[in-house]
Design a protein around this motif. Structure first.
Motif, PDB file in Angstrom:
ATOM      1  N   TYR A   1      32.578 -94.947  -1.532  1.00 22.18           N
ATOM      2  CA  TYR A   1      33.559 -94.481  -0.437  1.00 22.18           C
ATOM      3  C   TYR A   1      34.920 -93.963  -0.887  1.00 22.18           C
ATOM      4  O   TYR A   1      35.592 -94.616  -1.815  1.00 22.18           O
ATOM      5  CB  TYR A   1      33.845 -95.433   0.460  1.00 22.18           C
ATOM      6  CG  TYR A   1      32.456 -95.530   1.349  1.00 22.18           C
ATOM      7  CD1 TYR A   1      32.232 -95.176   2.644  1.00 22.18           C
ATOM      8  CD2 TYR A   1      31.613 -96.835   0.875  1.00 22.18           C
ATOM      9  CE1 TYR A   1      30.767 -95.475   3.312  1.00 22.18           C
ATOM     10  CE2 TYR A   1      30.618 -97.025   1.476  1.00 22.18           C
ATOM     11  CZ  TYR A   1      30.216 -96.482   2.441  1.00 22.18           C
ATOM     12  OH  TYR A   1      28.967 -96.838   3.472  1.00 22.18           O
TER      13      TYR A   1
ATOM     14  N   GLY B   1      25.728-103.161   8.981  1.00 24.14           N
ATOM     15  CA  GLY B   1      26.831-102.339   9.135  1.00 24.14           C
ATOM     16  C   GLY B   1      26.689-100.556   9.074  1.00 24.14           C
ATOM     17  O   GLY B   1      25.763-100.354   9.650  1.00 24.14           O
ATOM     18  N   SER B   2      27.573-100.136   8.457  1.00 20.98           N
ATOM     19  CA  SER B   2      27.398 -98.688   8.228  1.00 20.98           C
ATOM     20  C   SER B   2      26.084 -98.059   8.002  1.00 20.98           C
ATOM     21  O   SER B   2      25.574 -97.043   8.304  1.00 20.98           O
ATOM     22  CB  SER B   2      28.607 -97.963   7.601  1.00 20.98           C
ATOM     23  OG  SER B   2      28.468 -98.358   6.395  1.00 20.98           O
TER      24      SER B   2
ATOM     25  N   GLU C   1      36.126 -96.889  -2.991  1.00 18.61           N
ATOM     26  CA  GLU C   1      35.638 -98.314  -2.541  1.00 18.61           C
ATOM     27  C   GLU C   1      34.249 -98.397  -2.939  1.00 18.61           C
ATOM     28  O   GLU C   1      33.323 -97.693  -2.570  1.00 18.61           O
ATOM     29  CB  GLU C   1      35.902 -98.642  -0.951  1.00 18.61           C
ATOM     30  CG  GLU C   1      37.329 -98.208  -0.577  1.00 18.61           C
ATOM     31  CD  GLU C   1      37.540 -99.122   0.875  1.00 18.61           C
ATOM     32  OE1 GLU C   1      36.449 -99.144   1.484  1.00 18.61           O
ATOM     33  OE2 GLU C   1      38.710 -99.391   1.101  1.00 18.61           O
TER      34      GLU C   1
ATOM     35  N   ARG D   1      35.239-108.103  14.011  1.00 17.43           N
ATOM     36  CA  ARG D   1      34.871-106.849  14.127  1.00 17.43           C
ATOM     37  C   ARG D   1      34.233-106.774  15.415  1.00 17.43           C
ATOM     38  O   ARG D   1      34.165-105.916  16.190  1.00 17.43           O
ATOM     39  CB  ARG D   1      34.056-106.203  13.264  1.00 17.43           C
ATOM     40  CG  ARG D   1      34.810-105.859  11.763  1.00 17.43           C
ATOM     41  CD  ARG D   1      33.611-105.051  10.857  1.00 17.43           C
ATOM     42  NE  ARG D   1      34.068-104.919   9.705  1.00 17.43           N
ATOM     43  CZ  ARG D   1      33.866-105.721   8.629  1.00 17.43           C
ATOM     44  NH1 ARG D   1      32.900-106.605   8.585  1.00 17.43           N
ATOM     45  NH2 ARG D   1      34.448-105.337   7.273  1.00 17.43           N
TER      46      ARG D   1
ATOM     47  N   THR E   1      35.980-108.955   2.841  1.00 19.60           N
ATOM     48  CA  THR E   1      35.434-107.814   1.909  1.00 19.60           C
ATOM     49  C   THR E   1      34.076-107.855   1.789  1.00 19.60           C
ATOM     50  O   THR E   1      33.315-107.059   0.960  1.00 19.60           O
ATOM     51  CB  THR E   1      36.100-107.443   0.632  1.00 19.60           C
ATOM     52  OG1 THR E   1      36.078-108.713   0.024  1.00 19.60           O
ATOM     53  CG2 THR E   1      37.610-107.306   0.867  1.00 19.60           C
ATOM     54  N   CYS E   2      33.478-109.036   2.090  1.00 21.85           N
ATOM     55  CA  CYS E   2      31.897-109.337   2.098  1.00 21.85           C
ATOM     56  C   CYS E   2      31.104-109.551   3.505  1.00 21.85           C
ATOM     57  O   CYS E   2      31.961-110.167   4.152  1.00 21.85           O
ATOM     58  CB  CYS E   2      31.751-110.543   1.059  1.00 21.85           C
ATOM     59  SG  CYS E   2      32.472-110.694  -0.262  1.00 21.85           S
ATOM     60  N   ARG E   3      29.981-109.417   3.503  1.00 23.95           N
ATOM     61  CA  ARG E   3      29.390-109.894   4.567  1.00 23.95           C
ATOM     62  C   ARG E   3      28.497-111.184   4.017  1.00 23.95           C
ATOM     63  O   ARG E   3      27.621-111.033   2.991  1.00 23.95           O
ATOM     64  CB  ARG E   3      28.152-109.071   5.063  1.00 23.95           C
ATOM     65  CG  ARG E   3      28.952-107.946   6.102  1.00 23.95           C
ATOM     66  CD  ARG E   3      27.716-107.129   6.970  1.00 23.95           C
ATOM     67  NE  ARG E   3      28.569-106.290   7.759  1.00 23.95           N
ATOM     68  CZ  ARG E   3      28.925-105.018   7.472  1.00 23.95           C
ATOM     69  NH1 ARG E   3      28.371-104.536   6.506  1.00 23.95           N
ATOM     70  NH2 ARG E   3      29.491-104.535   8.453  1.00 23.95           N
TER      71      ARG E   3
ATOM     72  N   LYS F   1      32.361-105.122  -1.080  1.00 24.70           N
ATOM     73  CA  LYS F   1      33.144-104.200  -1.250  1.00 24.70           C
ATOM     74  C   LYS F   1      34.049-104.418  -2.354  1.00 24.70           C
ATOM     75  O   LYS F   1      34.582-105.557  -2.562  1.00 24.70           O
ATOM     76  CB  LYS F   1      33.986-103.575  -0.202  1.00 24.70           C
ATOM     77  CG  LYS F   1      35.009-102.369  -0.424  1.00 24.70           C
ATOM     78  CD  LYS F   1      36.301-102.429  -0.856  1.00 24.70           C
ATOM     79  CE  LYS F   1      37.075-103.179   0.089  1.00 24.70           C
ATOM     80  NZ  LYS F   1      38.411-103.352  -0.424  1.00 24.70           N
TER      81      LYS F   1
ATOM     82  N   ARG G   1      24.836-103.268  -1.954  1.00 24.57           N
ATOM     83  CA  ARG G   1      24.096-103.781  -0.597  1.00 24.57           C
ATOM     84  C   ARG G   1      23.021-104.516  -1.137  1.00 24.57           C
ATOM     85  O   ARG G   1      22.067-103.952  -1.807  1.00 24.57           O
ATOM     86  CB  ARG G   1      23.911-102.654   0.373  1.00 24.57           C
ATOM     87  CG  ARG G   1      25.157-102.184   0.777  1.00 24.57           C
ATOM     88  CD  ARG G   1      24.669-100.702   1.679  1.00 24.57           C
ATOM     89  NE  ARG G   1      25.876-100.213   2.373  1.00 24.57           N
ATOM     90  CZ  ARG G   1      26.453-100.415   3.237  1.00 24.57           C
ATOM     91  NH1 ARG G   1      26.177-101.577   4.007  1.00 24.57           N
ATOM     92  NH2 ARG G   1      27.584 -99.760   3.922  1.00 24.57           N
TER      93      ARG G   1
ATOM     94  N   ASP H   1      26.208-107.799   1.918  1.00 25.23           N
ATOM     95  CA  ASP H   1      26.921-106.687   1.153  1.00 25.23           C
ATOM     96  C   ASP H   1      28.459-106.910   0.828  1.00 25.23           C
ATOM     97  O   ASP H   1      28.826-108.089   1.203  1.00 25.23           O
ATOM     98  CB  ASP H   1      26.813-105.586   1.885  1.00 25.23           C
ATOM     99  CG  ASP H   1      27.196-105.639   3.087  1.00 25.23           C
ATOM    100  OD1 ASP H   1      28.386-106.354   3.507  1.00 25.23           O
ATOM    101  OD2 ASP H   1      26.737-104.913   4.165  1.00 25.23           O
TER     102      ASP H   1
HETATM  103  N1  UDP Z   1      34.312-103.150   3.542  1.00 23.99           N
HETATM  104  C1  UDP Z   1      35.334-103.441   3.171  1.00 23.99           C
HETATM  105  N2  UDP Z   1      36.520-102.567   3.819  1.00 23.99           N
HETATM  106  C2  UDP Z   1      36.301-101.385   4.376  1.00 23.99           C
HETATM  107  C3  UDP Z   1      34.809-101.013   4.654  1.00 23.99           C
HETATM  108  C4  UDP Z   1      33.918-102.027   4.141  1.00 23.99           C
HETATM  109  O1  UDP Z   1      35.741-104.462   2.721  1.00 23.99           O
HETATM  110  O2  UDP Z   1      37.077-100.649   4.227  1.00 23.99           O
HETATM  111  C5  UDP Z   1      33.091-104.052   3.398  1.00 23.99           C
HETATM  112  C6  UDP Z   1      32.470-104.741   4.719  1.00 23.99           C
HETATM  113  O3  UDP Z   1      33.114-105.862   4.806  1.00 23.99           O
HETATM  114  C7  UDP Z   1      31.302-105.022   4.326  1.00 23.99           C
HETATM  115  C8  UDP Z   1      30.912-103.842   3.208  1.00 23.99           C
HETATM  116  O4  UDP Z   1      32.017-103.437   2.727  1.00 23.99           O
HETATM  117  O5  UDP Z   1      30.983-106.281   3.479  1.00 23.99           O
HETATM  118  C9  UDP Z   1      30.071-102.687   3.493  1.00 23.99           C
HETATM  119  O6  UDP Z   1      30.825-102.149   4.751  1.00 23.99           O
HETATM  120  P1  UDP Z   1      30.060-101.073   5.832  1.00 23.99           P
HETATM  121  O7  UDP Z   1      29.945 -99.754   5.009  1.00 23.99           O
HETATM  122  O8  UDP Z   1      28.612-101.486   6.431  1.00 23.99           O
HETATM  123  O9  UDP Z   1      30.835-100.852   6.763  1.00 23.99           O
HETATM  124  P2  UDP Z   1      31.382-101.463   8.284  1.00 23.99           P
HETATM  125  O10 UDP Z   1      30.196-101.694   8.929  1.00 23.99           O
HETATM  126  O11 UDP Z   1      32.107-102.903   8.040  1.00 23.99           O
HETATM  127  O12 UDP Z   1      32.451-100.642   8.944  1.00 23.99           O
END
Ligand code: UDP
Length: 236
Positions: free
Chosen positions: A123, A101-102, A92, A217, A199-201, A179, A96, A177
């Motif tokens: 990822y 998020g993470s 993945e 979420r 899949t986006c923010r 994915k 960003r 951000d």
């Molecule tokens: N994302 C996704 N699928 C996943 C994990 C993340 O589409 O399994 C997207 C999520 O929507 C965001 C970006 O990837 O736009 C970054 O996500 P982040 O790593 O911050 O993880 P999260 O906080 O969503 O767990």
């Protein structure tokens, strides 16, 4: 266009993939099912599948026109698109522009601050491991993609960001951000999966309110309304 839909090849959390009479093409069906936190949280977002199908179509067409190869062929109906069959690279790819998020959590950074220049993260697509953050060395260790392909993926990810960022800006949305997933088709690397509010923010330019899956979420309410608003601004 009517097309013979064959048997289901794969069912994921938000989509199903069906074979067609053409071994190089599949049908991607978008469900309303929503999951978060490695599928610990489950729910339904009414009409999400329609929104994600149409938004993905628009963005894949935009990227194609910008020279980014994608799996998109055509949208068949509200919930289905015809795509090139790929072998998904199990990575993945997250781009960003703004801290959220993470990333905020992992590094103790404040949400909402700009990241300049933007960054790419990888990822490992592995549900049982909870999709861990990995480095390019880990990709080599796990043999997920050749080093040259990783370079290509990174370059494409930044190109995609350069195309999408102004597109959303013009629609009063901040692309925080997103994915991406890539696949191999006839020996070639192409963009696959979907690009959608799942899949986006996206933050509204003015109010900074989330217009994406974060509403699900974080139980922010008005989830369906936000998805419809994204559809309106992107495809409207
Ligand atoms: N994302 C996704 N699928 C996943 C994990 C993340 O589409 O399994 C997207 C999520 O929507 C965001 C970006 O990837 O736009 C970054 O996500 P982040 O790593 O911050 O993880 P999260 O906080 O969503 O767990």
């Amino acid at each position: 266009m009517t097309l013979m839909k064959g048997s289901m090849l794969y069912e994921g959390k938000a989509k199903k993939i069906f074979e067609t009479v053409d071994p190089d093409r599949v049908i991607q069906y978008f469900k309303d099912d929503a999951t978060a936190f490695n599928a610990q949280k489950k729910g339904t977002i009414v009409e999400k599948g329609v929104v994600n199908n149409k938004v993905s179509e628009k963005l894949f067409r935009l990227l194609d026109a910008g020279g980014v190869p994608t799996h998109f062929i055509e949208r068949l109906n509200d919930r289905e698109m015809l795509t090139k069959k790929v072998r998904i690279v199990p990575i993945e790819v997250v781009v960003r522009n703004i801290i959220a998020g993470s990333l905020a959590k992992r590094l103790g950074l404040k949400e909402g601050e700009a990241i300049a220049p933007p960054i790419v993260e990888f990822y490992y697509k592995h549900d049982a491991l909870g999709d861990p953050l990995i480095t390019e060395e880990h990709i080599r260790l796990l043999n997920l993609a050749e080093p040259a392909m990783v370079g290509q993926i990174k370059e494409l990810a930044f190109t995609i960001n350069r195309i999408l960022t102004p597109f959303f800006q013009e629609r009063n949305m901040i692309l925080v951000d997103f994915k991406l997933e890539f696949g191999r088709h006839k020996g070639r690397l192409i963009l696959a999966d979907e690009i959608s509010p799942d899949t986006c923010r996206f933050w509204d330019q003015k109010t900074k309110e989330s217009m994406d899956k974060d509403r699900f979420r974080k139980d922010l309410g008005k989830i369906e309304e936000a998805y419809q608003e994204v559809l309106k601004r992107v495809c409207g």
